[in-house]
Design an enzyme around this catalytic site. Structure first.
Site, mmCIF file in Angstrom:
data_model
loop_
_atom_site.group_PDB
_atom_site.id
_atom_site.type_symbol
_atom_site.label_atom_id
_atom_site.label_comp_id
_atom_site.label_asym_id
_atom_site.label_seq_id
_atom_site.Cartn_x
_atom_site.Cartn_y
_atom_site.Cartn_z
ATOM 1 C CG ASP A 92 -1.915 1.033 1.335
ATOM 2 O OD1 ASP A 92 -2.024 1.817 0.391
ATOM 3 O OD2 ASP A 92 -2.591 1.090 2.381
ATOM 4 C CE LYS A 94 -3.361 5.111 1.171
ATOM 5 N NZ LYS A 94 -2.958 4.000 2.038
ATOM 6 N N GLY A 99 6.000 10.417 -13.090
ATOM 7 C CA GLY A 99 6.322 9.087 -13.610
ATOM 8 C C GLY A 99 7.755 8.650 -13.389
HETATM 9 O O1 S5P Z 1 -8.760 5.429 1.983
HETATM 10 C C1 S5P Z 1 -8.023 4.612 2.517
HETATM 11 C C2 S5P Z 1 -7.068 3.898 1.784
HETATM 12 C C3 S5P Z 1 -6.293 2.944 2.417
HETATM 13 S S1 S5P Z 1 -5.292 1.965 1.443
HETATM 14 N N1 S5P Z 1 -8.143 4.346 3.846
HETATM 15 C C4 S5P Z 1 -7.360 3.433 4.498
HETATM 16 O O2 S5P Z 1 -7.543 3.223 5.702
HETATM 17 N N2 S5P Z 1 -6.383 2.730 3.792
HETATM 18 C C5 S5P Z 1 -5.478 1.773 4.474
HETATM 19 O O3 S5P Z 1 -6.277 0.710 4.988
HETATM 20 C C6 S5P Z 1 -4.688 2.319 5.646
HETATM 21 O O4 S5P Z 1 -3.423 2.790 5.232
HETATM 22 C C7 S5P Z 1 -4.568 1.125 6.574
HETATM 23 O O5 S5P Z 1 -3.437 0.342 6.230
HETATM 24 C C8 S5P Z 1 -5.813 0.290 6.280
HETATM 25 C C9 S5P Z 1 -6.946 0.473 7.281
HETATM 26 O O6 S5P Z 1 -6.557 0.004 8.539
HETATM 27 P P1 S5P Z 1 -7.590 -0.139 9.765
HETATM 28 O O7 S5P Z 1 -6.698 -0.548 10.896
HETATM 29 O O8 S5P Z 1 -8.232 1.195 9.980
HETATM 30 O O9 S5P Z 1 -8.569 -1.216 9.373
#
Ligand code: S5P
Length: 263
Positions: A92, A94, A99
């Site tokens: 992940d 991001k 480029g």
């Molecule tokens: O919009 C987003 C995109 C991502 S990839 N919101 C998020 O929370 N994430 C990721 O999903 C975030 O970086 C984390 O690794 C995970 C959510 O984690 P949780 O512990 O809140 O379930």
């Protein structure tokens, strides 16, 4: 039938991308649409939890840069667990730069993400060049990319025209962009298919103290037609056994999918 009414297996033929095809095949085989977001800080914790939860997930989501003791051995151990439990890996990262820069960030540095991550993601913010740069590195290796079309956090700017533009960008790079990070299915056309993965999924809380917002697996998969639930703290920070929690989310996600197919 619309793609939300098709099985994961039936959708394999909608993709040429190897990572997308492999992921859908794996989901069908393991009967899981659960991705674990394993945001812990040590190799030991990470590998221990990944070994326990591995049998129940299709995709292990990493934030490789939060490990305090990252080394090449971690990658070796991760690959061993991947073979043992049959899951794919999603870094992940991001990406959000031009480029040329993301090409280096994806393939070089200490993490060499492209070498071990089947899937990674990028913000569409910089324009098409970010996808072209990542594609030069990733496509020859059979990798796939997700665009962040929406975010789960409160006050996210990725809405409306921005989200629409993300979909348009994905359409221009169908060979490499396999889907989106979003809260819902964004394209409801039976002739084109994208895999939607939704973070911000939790059964026991509605938010954290830092802007995260949670919805249930049923809400995400059944009502919003997303394809994969991404669950982090709901699984690894629970007071209960992590295996028990992983199973709870796996079942909730899969049952919501079965219900969607029958509706
Ligand atoms: O919009 C987003 C995109 C991502 S990839 N919101 C998020 O929370 N994430 C990721 O999903 C975030 O970086 C984390 O690794 C995970 C959510 O984690 P949780 O512990 O809140 O379930």
């Amino acid at each position: 039938a619309f793609n939300s009414k098709k099985t994961y297996g039936e959708r394999i033929e909608n993709f040429t991308n190897i990572a997308a095809r492999e992921l859908l095949t794996l989901m069908e085989r393991k009967k899981t649409n659960l991705s674990l977001a394993l945001d812990v800080n040590t190799k030991r914790e990470f590998l221990e939890i990944a070994d326990k939860v591995g049998p129940y997930i299709c995709l292990l989501k990493t934030h490789i840069d939060i490990l305090v003791d990252f080394d090449q051995d971690f990658i070796e151990q991760l690959k061993k667990l991947q073979n043992k439990h049959d899951f794919m890996i999603f870094e992940d990262r991001k990406f959000a730069d031009i480029g040329n820069t993301v090409k280096h960030q994806y393939s070089k540095g200490i993490y060499k993400i492209a070498e071990w991550a089947n899937i990674t993601n990028a913000h569409p913010l910089p324009g098409d060049g970010i996808v072209s740069g990542l594609k030069e590195v990733g496509l020859p290796l059979g990798r796939g990319l997700l665009l962040l079309a929406e975010m789960s956090s409160k006050g996210s700017l990725a809405t409306g025209a921005y989200t629409e533009a993300a979909v348009e960008m994905a359409r221009r790079h169908r060979d490499f962009v396999i889907g989106f990070i979003a809260g819902r299915k964004l394209v409801s056309n039976e002739n084109e298919d994208f895999i939607v993965m939704s973070p911000g999924v939790g059964l026991d809380s509605s938010k954290d103290g830092l802007g995260q917002q949670y919805r249930t697996p049923r809400n995400v998969i059944l009502e919003s037609n997303s394809d994969i639930i991404i669950v982090g703290r709901g699984i690894y920070e629970s007071d209960k056994d992590v295996i028990e929690e992983a199973l709870r989310y796996k079942n909730a996600g899969w049952n919501a999918y079965l219900e969607r197919l029958m509706n």
